[in-house]
Design a protein around this motif. Structure first.
Motif, PDB file in Angstrom:
ATOM      1  N   UNK B 198       0.767  -1.103  -0.108  1.00 56.46           N
ATOM      2  CA  UNK B 198       0.025   0.161  -0.032  1.00 56.46           C
ATOM      3  C   UNK B 198       0.859   1.383   0.112  1.00 56.46           C
ATOM      4  N   UNK B 199       2.216   1.077   0.797  1.00 52.54           N
ATOM      5  CA  UNK B 199       2.929   2.506   0.797  1.00 52.54           C
ATOM      6  C   UNK B 199       3.434   2.726  -0.736  1.00 52.54           C
ATOM      7  N   UNK B 200       3.913   1.725  -1.370  1.00 51.02           N
ATOM      8  CA  UNK B 200       4.202   1.643  -2.691  1.00 51.02           C
ATOM      9  C   UNK B 200       3.294   2.307  -3.640  1.00 51.02           C
ATOM     10  N   UNK B 201       2.084   1.808  -3.256  1.00 50.35           N
ATOM     11  CA  UNK B 201       0.983   2.375  -4.204  1.00 50.35           C
ATOM     12  C   UNK B 201       0.639   3.870  -3.766  1.00 50.35           C
ATOM     13  N   UNK B 202       1.190   4.400  -2.716  1.00 50.86           N
ATOM     14  CA  UNK B 202       1.143   5.849  -2.262  1.00 50.86           C
ATOM     15  C   UNK B 202      -0.065   6.181  -1.314  1.00 50.86           C
ATOM     16  N   UNK B 203      -0.397   5.084  -0.746  1.00 55.58           N
ATOM     17  CA  UNK B 203      -1.558   5.069   0.242  1.00 55.58           C
ATOM     18  C   UNK B 203      -1.290   5.683   1.634  1.00 55.58           C
ATOM     19  N   UNK B 204      -2.060   6.712   2.053  1.00 60.67           N
ATOM     20  CA  UNK B 204      -1.603   7.307   3.458  1.00 60.67           C
ATOM     21  C   UNK B 204      -2.267   6.221   4.456  1.00 60.67           C
ATOM     22  N   UNK B 205      -1.469   5.786   5.412  1.00 51.65           N
ATOM     23  CA  UNK B 205      -2.023   5.298   6.694  1.00 51.65           C
ATOM     24  C   UNK B 205      -1.986   5.622   7.975  1.00 51.65           C
ATOM     25  N   UNK B 206      -2.918   5.293   8.805  1.00 49.76           N
ATOM     26  CA  UNK B 206      -2.737   5.816  10.150  1.00 49.76           C
ATOM     27  C   UNK B 206      -2.976   4.118  10.954  1.00 49.76           C
ATOM     28  N   UNK B 207      -2.056   3.967  11.829  1.00 42.17           N
ATOM     29  CA  UNK B 207      -2.436   2.520  12.486  1.00 42.17           C
ATOM     30  C   UNK B 207      -2.163   2.660  13.838  1.00 42.17           C
ATOM     31  N   UNK B 208      -2.776   1.716  14.700  1.00 39.67           N
ATOM     32  CA  UNK B 208      -2.560   1.454  15.782  1.00 39.67           C
ATOM     33  C   UNK B 208      -2.005  -0.057  15.930  1.00 39.67           C
ATOM     34  N   UNK B 209      -1.116  -0.224  16.511  1.00 38.05           N
ATOM     35  CA  UNK B 209      -0.265  -1.400  16.682  1.00 38.05           C
ATOM     36  C   UNK B 209       0.631  -1.620  17.894  1.00 38.05           C
ATOM     37  N   UNK B 210      -0.070  -2.661  18.730  1.00 36.31           N
ATOM     38  CA  UNK B 210       0.764  -2.883  19.887  1.00 36.31           C
ATOM     39  C   UNK B 210       1.903  -3.822  20.007  1.00 36.31           C
ATOM     40  N   UNK B 211       2.091  -4.550  18.827  1.00 37.57           N
ATOM     41  CA  UNK B 211       3.064  -5.536  18.651  1.00 37.57           C
ATOM     42  C   UNK B 211       4.383  -4.607  18.174  1.00 37.57           C
ATOM     43  N   UNK B 212       5.310  -4.759  19.083  1.00 37.03           N
ATOM     44  CA  UNK B 212       6.572  -3.766  18.732  1.00 37.03           C
ATOM     45  C   UNK B 212       7.249  -4.230  17.454  1.00 37.03           C
ATOM     46  N   UNK B 213       7.304  -5.630  17.249  1.00 37.12           N
ATOM     47  CA  UNK B 213       7.949  -6.023  16.049  1.00 37.12           C
ATOM     48  C   UNK B 213       7.367  -5.284  14.836  1.00 37.12           C
TER      49      UNK B 213
END
Lengths: 276, 233
Positions: B198-213
């Protein structure tokens, strides 16, 4: 109560896709009193093509009175309802004569009653129930009418083998699906629904809701659905109006009003849902 | 670079009328932006308002102050003040949302749950189903389950259906609320790959992720939500 919370699966398809910038229906300052009792007051909203609006509230909140006014079956004391006809001209319902209103009701509008017996002719065959609305708009080729009726029965998941049976031999859920087929056969642009899943078993409700949701989005219908069941509003509608004591007290996107209710009464309604 | 999302001084307070009108301030002075192709991860302890911010961007929670600018069909729409019709349009053409839990419709098959956003965007049923199947396969949902309603699935399977539904469309903004929470390592890796695509396709993302890795692998920038905490007034 159905456990069908569908925030991310609301029927977002229809709204706006083919929407015109002109509203399909405009309600302005509608009011209706019975003696000293005000059944509805100051109701104004716009409905656009492809939009499904739910009117929620408990019994006596004025939502059924409002639906009757919007569908031209009851004359308001104040305000007006305007509708954009197929020719693009917006007309005030009050200025139409009875014949024009009846024609609108038979062609461009549908009305799904809570009790299917109110919207069907119980003693004539299912095929005739569906075909009758076609004949009313000028279809007269028996074979074609029967073919159309058959395909609509299939669409609402009624076996074509039952086409010659009268709806009084049908179960409640089948009757409601037949009523929907009868309404949609003329390809109306706007359908009014009064507690469409009302007296049905929960399992039957789920099937009916899923079917209505698919039909509404495939046909790009606009609909105004009166319901006291917030799960029905969540599953079917894009927007919701909450009524209390004849007034609209809160309005907005369906998932917004249900997930972030602002008014005390809306918070009470939302918090009163029993978890399944 | 013109941001896809530009939030300025957004705030949110819940007023609980059934609990004597108690006011619960959630966030205040929320300000950040997200560029195309960028993944911003919201960090902060649970209860800090991360999910509330995602819901405000999606128009699911109302915004009590400030602006939430979103680029939509060449214009900027302020979600904080947009009409319901505009927000529906934004959700159809611009913002996708992967929630923590799948809110499934009874009776609808998994493959159709996933295909639905494409159908809404006007893709034919065959193509939509084909793309849905390919994505489900990638997320290791066995083909024999595709025709079943996801309500019968395990939690991890439901979440993968939800992820497939969120990633299938070609929307320029994607909001991800704990997309990997109940996934095993193999499926977490698939999600990381999907985010990279998605990043390569230019998509802007906002994420919540608890997994550090996972956070380390997908985040281009962290925004600390604790700094937006609204102190009880």
């Amino acid at each position: 109560m159905l456990d069908v919370t569908a925030n991310s699966t609301a029927p977002g398809a229809g709204a706006g896709a083919a929407a015109s910038d002109e509203p399909l229906l405009v309600a302005a300052n509608l009011g209706k009193s019975y003696g000293r009792l005000a059944a509805c007051r100051d109701v104004s909203f716009e409905l656009y093509s492809g939009e499904v609006l739910a009117i929620v509230g408990e019994s006596g909140s004025g939502k059924s009175t409002l639906l009757q006014i919007l569908s031209g079956q009851l004359t308001p004391n104040t305000g007006s309802v305007s509708y954009r006809m197929r020719d693009g001209v917006t007309r005030d319902l009050a200025t139409m004569d009875e014949a024009e209103r009846r024609f609108l009701f038979r062609t461009d509008w549908g009305f799904v009653h809570q009790d299917p017996a109110m919207g069907l002719r119980m003693a004539v065959s299912a095929g005739a129930n569906v075909g009758e609305r076609l004949m009313a708009v000028g279809h007269n080729h028996y074979g074609k009418i029967r073919d159309t009726a058959t395909s609509w029965l299939e669409r609402v998941e009624i076996s074509p083998e039952r086409i010659d049976d009268a709806p009084r031999t049908y179960s409640g859920g089948m009757r409601q699906r037949l009523q929907i087929a009868r309404n949609l056969v003329t390809e109306p642009r706007l359908v009014f629904m009064d507690e469409p899943t009302g007296g049905l078993d929960v399992s039957v409700q789920a099937r009916l809701l899923d079917m209505m949701r698919t039909l509404v989005s495939e046909l790009g219908l606009s609909a105004i659905v009166v319901t006291h069941d917030l799960a029905v509003a969540r599953l079917l509608s894009h927007r919701v109006m909450v009524m209390q004591g004849g007034r609209v007290i809160e309005t907005g996107l369906t998932d917004q009003v249900l997930d972030d209710p602002r008014e005390p009464y809306t918070q009470l309604l939302v918090s009163s849902i029993l978890p399944a | 670079m013109i941001p896809m999302i530009d939030i300025r001084n957004a705030e949110k307070t819940f007023v609980m009328h059934l609990q004597d009108g108690i006011r619960l301030p959630v966030v205040r002075n929320v300000s950040f932006h997200v560029a195309p192709g960028e993944c911003v991860v919201l960090s902060g302890p649970s209860g800090a308002g991360k999910s509330s911010i995602l819901k405000m961007i999606f128009g699911n929670y109302r915004c009590d102050g400030g602006t939430i600018g979103v680029r939509h069909n060449g214009d900027v729409v302020d979600i904080a003040t947009a009409e319901p019709r505009e927000i529906l349009g934004v959700r159809r053409d611009t913002i996708g949302y992967v929630s923590q839990f799948l809110r499934a419709v009874p009776r609808v098959a998994a493959i159709d749950v996933v295909a639905e956003p494409l159908l809404a965007a006007g893709v034919t049923r065959e193509e939509a189903r084909a793309r849905a199947g390919a994505l489900l396969k990638r997320l290791n949902i066995p083909e024999r389950l595709w025709k079943l309603p996801p309500s019968t699935f395990s939690g991890g399977e439901q979440q993968r259906v939800n992820i497939a539904r969120g990633f299938i469309s070609d929307l320029p903004i994607l909001l991800l609320d704990e997309p990997t929470a109940s996934l095993d390592a193999a499926n977490r890796a698939v999600v990381v790959e999907l985010v990279a695509e998605k990043k390569r396709a230019g998509v802007a993302m906002v994420a919540i992720v608890h997994d550090d890795e996972v956070r380390h692998l997908i985040a281009d920038r962290l925004v600390d939500v604790a700094s937006f905490a609204a102190a009880a007034a």
